[in-house]
Design a protein around this motif. Structure first.
Motif, mmCIF file in Angstrom:
data_model
loop_
_atom_site.group_PDB
_atom_site.id
_atom_site.type_symbol
_atom_site.label_atom_id
_atom_site.label_comp_id
_atom_site.label_asym_id
_atom_site.label_seq_id
_atom_site.Cartn_x
_atom_site.Cartn_y
_atom_site.Cartn_z
ATOM 1 N N PRO A 23 -4.106 -3.346 -3.639
ATOM 2 C CA PRO A 23 -5.238 -2.603 -4.193
ATOM 3 C C PRO A 23 -4.861 -1.924 -5.509
ATOM 4 C CG PRO A 23 -4.905 -2.110 -1.863
ATOM 5 C CD PRO A 23 -3.731 -2.917 -2.301
ATOM 6 N N LYS A 24 -5.864 -1.778 -6.376
ATOM 7 C CA LYS A 24 -5.604 -1.179 -7.680
ATOM 8 C C LYS A 24 -5.112 0.256 -7.546
ATOM 9 C CE LYS A 24 -8.992 -4.025 -10.180
ATOM 10 N NZ LYS A 24 -10.228 -4.019 -10.990
ATOM 11 N N CYS A 25 -5.577 0.944 -6.520
ATOM 12 C CA CYS A 25 -5.225 2.352 -6.366
ATOM 13 C C CYS A 25 -3.993 2.535 -5.482
ATOM 14 C CB CYS A 25 -6.396 3.134 -5.783
ATOM 15 S SG CYS A 25 -6.942 2.528 -4.172
ATOM 16 N N PHE A 26 -3.282 1.474 -5.224
ATOM 17 C CA PHE A 26 -2.121 1.540 -4.334
ATOM 18 C C PHE A 26 -1.075 2.499 -4.880
ATOM 19 C CE2 PHE A 26 2.089 0.016 -3.083
ATOM 20 C CZ PHE A 26 1.954 -0.031 -1.700
ATOM 21 N N ASP A 27 -0.645 3.437 -4.063
ATOM 22 C CA ASP A 27 0.396 4.402 -4.411
ATOM 23 C C ASP A 27 1.494 4.276 -3.371
ATOM 24 O OD1 ASP A 27 1.930 6.916 -4.317
ATOM 25 O OD2 ASP A 27 0.511 7.590 -5.848
ATOM 26 N N GLU A 28 2.649 3.771 -3.781
ATOM 27 C CA GLU A 28 3.720 3.481 -2.831
ATOM 28 C C GLU A 28 4.218 4.731 -2.126
ATOM 29 O OE1 GLU A 28 8.192 1.781 -3.197
ATOM 30 O OE2 GLU A 28 6.592 0.418 -3.849
ATOM 31 N N GLN A 29 4.317 5.851 -2.830
ATOM 32 C CA GLN A 29 4.801 7.083 -2.208
ATOM 33 C C GLN A 29 3.829 7.592 -1.146
ATOM 34 O OE1 GLN A 29 7.991 8.543 -2.858
ATOM 35 N NE2 GLN A 29 8.084 6.467 -3.648
ATOM 36 N N GLN A 30 2.534 7.522 -1.441
ATOM 37 C CA GLN A 30 1.542 7.930 -0.454
ATOM 38 C C GLN A 30 1.571 7.013 0.762
ATOM 39 O OE1 GLN A 30 -2.317 8.205 -2.277
ATOM 40 N NE2 GLN A 30 -1.788 9.992 -3.522
ATOM 41 N N ALA A 31 1.756 5.725 0.510
ATOM 42 C CA ALA A 31 1.825 4.764 1.607
ATOM 43 C C ALA A 31 3.041 5.032 2.486
ATOM 44 C CB ALA A 31 1.866 3.340 1.052
ATOM 45 N N LEU A 32 4.174 5.331 1.851
ATOM 46 C CA LEU A 32 5.376 5.641 2.611
ATOM 47 C C LEU A 32 5.188 6.896 3.465
ATOM 48 C CD1 LEU A 32 8.357 4.934 0.169
ATOM 49 C CD2 LEU A 32 7.877 3.793 2.345
ATOM 50 N N GLU A 33 4.517 7.883 2.899
ATOM 51 C CA GLU A 33 4.280 9.114 3.660
ATOM 52 C C GLU A 33 3.417 8.837 4.884
ATOM 53 O OE1 GLU A 33 2.728 13.711 3.094
ATOM 54 O OE2 GLU A 33 2.356 12.239 1.515
ATOM 55 N N ALA A 55 -3.640 2.327 8.688
ATOM 56 C CA ALA A 55 -3.366 3.653 8.122
ATOM 57 C C ALA A 55 -3.141 3.592 6.619
ATOM 58 C CB ALA A 55 -2.158 4.277 8.812
ATOM 59 N N LEU A 56 -2.512 2.522 6.156
ATOM 60 C CA LEU A 56 -2.179 2.396 4.737
ATOM 61 C C LEU A 56 -3.290 1.733 3.936
ATOM 62 C CD1 LEU A 56 0.581 3.083 6.003
ATOM 63 C CD2 LEU A 56 1.628 1.423 4.469
#
Length: 214
Positions: A23-33, A55-56
């Motif tokens: 996804p364009k708004c993908f944020d790896e740090q948020q996903a990891l959290e 969840a991700l």
């Protein structure tokens, strides 16, 4: 003059490939959290790929391309936990004036992290692999090594106490490290069972009174 052929419109396969991408708004740090919180709450084996993708807000292919398999994602979540959620043991041990103060501050800091109202209870290094089957032995050993590193840091701080003169040279350092690492893991289990911060503080108080018995 011959005109170049007009570009063909994107095929259905091309469109599907784009939809399956990150996804364009993908944020790896948020996903990891988010993934960390799932593993922390439910454990490694009880957390499914379906739980993670939901969840991700990622498809399974996107998850795999970003983080590797489930085990790889779990290890990255452990690293994220150690960097953002775990007690900063090195800083506490370095700044404390005496070894006893270092251990007291370390335990109290852990209590605040083990029983947060908006986070899963307990230490992720303990609870995330508690009920794993034999299929996850490699993961259990990996996490065990990380727990043992914490115990080793406790022993090193005790050894520094002897050098600094605030612990007797005859003090049973290995026994003290065993005792306080056991207290630390016990605090995790109590927090997991619903103990309050006040209750856990009482445990720390009694544990620190034991210091003089060594």
């Amino acid at each position: 003059m011959t005109q170049p052929p007009a570009a063909l419109p994107p095929s259905c396969d091309d469109l599907q490939k784009k939809k399956r991408g990150r996804p364009k708004c993908f944020d790896e740090q948020q996903a990891l959290e988010k993934a960390m919180l799932l593993f922390w709450e439910h454990g490694y084996e009880a957390t499914s790929i379906s739980d993670l993708t939901h969840a991700l807000a990622l498809t399974a292919p996107s998850l795999y391309s970003s983080f590797g398999d489930k085990t790889g994602l779990f290890y990255k979540c452990i690293d994220y936990y150690l960097a953002h959620e775990a007690c900063p043991i090195e800083a506490i041990f370095l700044e404390a004036k005496t070894t006893k103060v270092a251990f007291e501050l370390f335990l109290y800091d852990n209590v605040q992290r083990l029983a947060q109202p908006d986070k899963p209870s307990g230490c992720m290094l303990v609870v995330a692999t508690m009920n794993c089957s034999d299929n996850a032995q490699a993961i259990q050993y990996n996490i065990l090594e990380k727990r043992l590193k914490t115990k080793q840091k406790m022993l090193q701080r005790l050894q520094q106490g002897v050098v600094d003169g605030d612990l007797a040279a005859t003090a049973p350092l290995a026994e003290m490290a065993d005792f306080y690492s056991t207290v630390l893991q016990g605090l995790t289990i109590q927090a997991r069972d619903g103990a309050t911060v006040a209750q856990l503080h009482k445990v720390v108080e009694h544990a620190m009174r034991t210091w003089e018995l060594f």
